[in-house]
Design an enzyme around this catalytic site. Structure first.
Site: not given
Lengths: 241, 209
Positions: A161, A158, A109, A148, A163
């Site tokens: 995905h 995770r 991120y 990640y 958000h």
């Protein structure tokens, strides 16, 4: 029939959502209320919501492939995501603000608190936004995010995905969630997904490969529809006023 | 099968906003300059009518530590008690310079958040009642699976608060106090302090709206 008079939003079905306290997702333990939520009869405060207009947004706001590119294209799988936003009674949700954010192809991120070794991409920001149209349709373009690792148990990962956040017609519809990608084997072991009590509802967060909408020599496509709470109509006493 | 083919849809299930919620909802706070126009915590930008106030506070976890990754949004009526929304059913003129909505992130170091806004007017309640002036507030964060809804009332509106139908609907009378913001003045600015306790002895009232 005369003019439609809208009543309250249908009650939120709490069994369709994660409870607040979910010990498998460890951060929830100290961030969940001990008391039960207090249910209230809706008023004008809960059935209204802010307006946004498409003119506030830039031409690349829904194009995560280009909206933060500086000296080239971001690295990763080119995908288009599209679908419809409707309420629980099947009506299209028009002019809703849909905002999305995600990691890059490495699972990293662009955020000061993310120290994962996966590399940053100088041409990828990871945020986008759009308004649904008259049919409740939305579309955006992005790089498929990588999975990640995170510290819940020590070797937690995770699934890939994205958000998303919705602001629609009523404050009571305010929703933030995440969607996943069909076939990802990490979906079955994710403690955040497992906070959702039912299998059907977990499946409702999986975007489906939309083969006929792939664009040849360019991008693949996923289809993902979203359902918000809906308002009942009022034919007898109107208690909202 | 019961022969009844009406099928209602289920609301999309909620998931946590996660620790990096700022990337999508407050990209500038994450250091991302992708958008020309950014949402923020300043509801005064178009110079709306009404008394200017600063609403500020912290959000605390079950150990009494501030959440430094929390995101908050507020939704409120204008100075005359009109919501700038198509769903407002009062036949009153709205303040066209007021959007009624804002978004703030807590400071990454201190956990302090704030909004610059106006004090809202009273709005109608159900069945002809009147609600005390209030601001609707929702919080999202890592560890919070479904956004938590609460309301901010004002300590200097004691008379209206005493008649407010939502406050009076809270059966545990001492808990009503958790929704009352404390007023002070700092360098001529009116500040309402509203601390939110997610869990424990001072736990804030959260609503299922």
């Amino acid at each position: 029939m005369s003019k439609i008079i809208w009543g309250a939003y249908a009650q939120r079905n709490t069994e369709d959502h994660p409870p607040a306290y979910t010990e498998g997702y460890k951060t929830s333990v100290l961030r969940s209320p001990k008391n039960a939520l207090i249910a209230i009869g809706e008023t004008i405060s809960e059935v209204t919501s802010p307006r946004f207009s498409a003119e506030q947004f830039g031409p690349k706001d829904n194009d995560l492939i280009l909206n933060s590119a500086t000296d080239g294209l971001p690295i990763g799988e080119r995908i288009i995501v599209h679908g419809y936003v409707r309420d629980q009674f099947g009506r299209p949700v028009k002019n809703a603000l849909l905002e999305v954010w995600q990691a890059n192809a490495s699972g990293r991120y662009r955020h000061p608190n993310d120290q994962f070794i996966g590399s940053l991409d100088p041409n990828f920001g990871g945020c986008g936004r759009m308004m649904t149209d008259e049919n409740g349709f939305y579309i955006f373009r992005t790089i498929k995010p990588g999975p990640y690792p995170w510290r819940n148990r020590i070797n937690e990962w995770r699934p890939a995905h994205i958000h998303f956040s919705l602001l629609a017609d009523g404050w009571a519809q305010r929703l933030i969630s995440q969607f996943y990608f069909e076939g990802d084997p990490l979906i079955d072991s994710c403690p955040i997904i497992k906070t959702i009590p039912s299998e059907d509802q977990r499946r409702a967060l999986i975007a489906i490969e939309d083969k006929s909408n792939f664009i040849e020599a360019d991008s693949r496509c996923y289809r993902f529809d979203i359902t918000l709470r809906g308002r009942r109509k009022t034919y007898f006493e109107n208690e909202l006023v | 099968m019961n022969g009844w083919n009406f099928q209602e849809l289920h609301e999309t299930p909620s998931q946590t906003g996660g620790p990096y919620v700022h990337i999508g909802l407050l990209p500038k706070q994450a250091g991302i300059e992708t958008f020309d126009y950014n949402f923020n915590n300043d509801l005064l930008k178009n110079n709306p009518e009404g008394q200017h106030i600063r609403l500020e506070g912290q959000v605390f976890d079950g150990l009494g530590l501030p959440l430094r990754d929390v995101l908050l949004e507020i939704w409120q009526a204008d100075a005359n008690g009109v919501y700038p929304s198509d769903a407002d059913f009062q036949e009153k003129q709205e303040d066209e310079n007021f959007q009624g909505w804002g978004r703030a992130g807590a400071d990454f170091k201190t956990g302090i958040w704030h909004f610059n806004t106006i004090k809202p007017g009273a709005v109608p309640g159900r069945k002809g009642s009147t609600q005390a002036p209030h601001i609707n507030l929702i919080i999202f964060a890592r560890g919070i699976n479904l956004g938590l809804n609460t309301r901010v009332y004002f300590e200097d509106e004691a008379e209206a608060n005493a008649k407010d139908p939502i406050l009076n609907g809270i059966e545990w009378v001492p808990r009503r106090q958790t929704l009352i913001a404390k007023r002070s003045e700092e360098n001529g600015e009116i500040v309402y302090r509203f601390d939110i306790y997610i869990q424990g002895d001072k736990e804030t009232v959260f609503f299922d709206i």
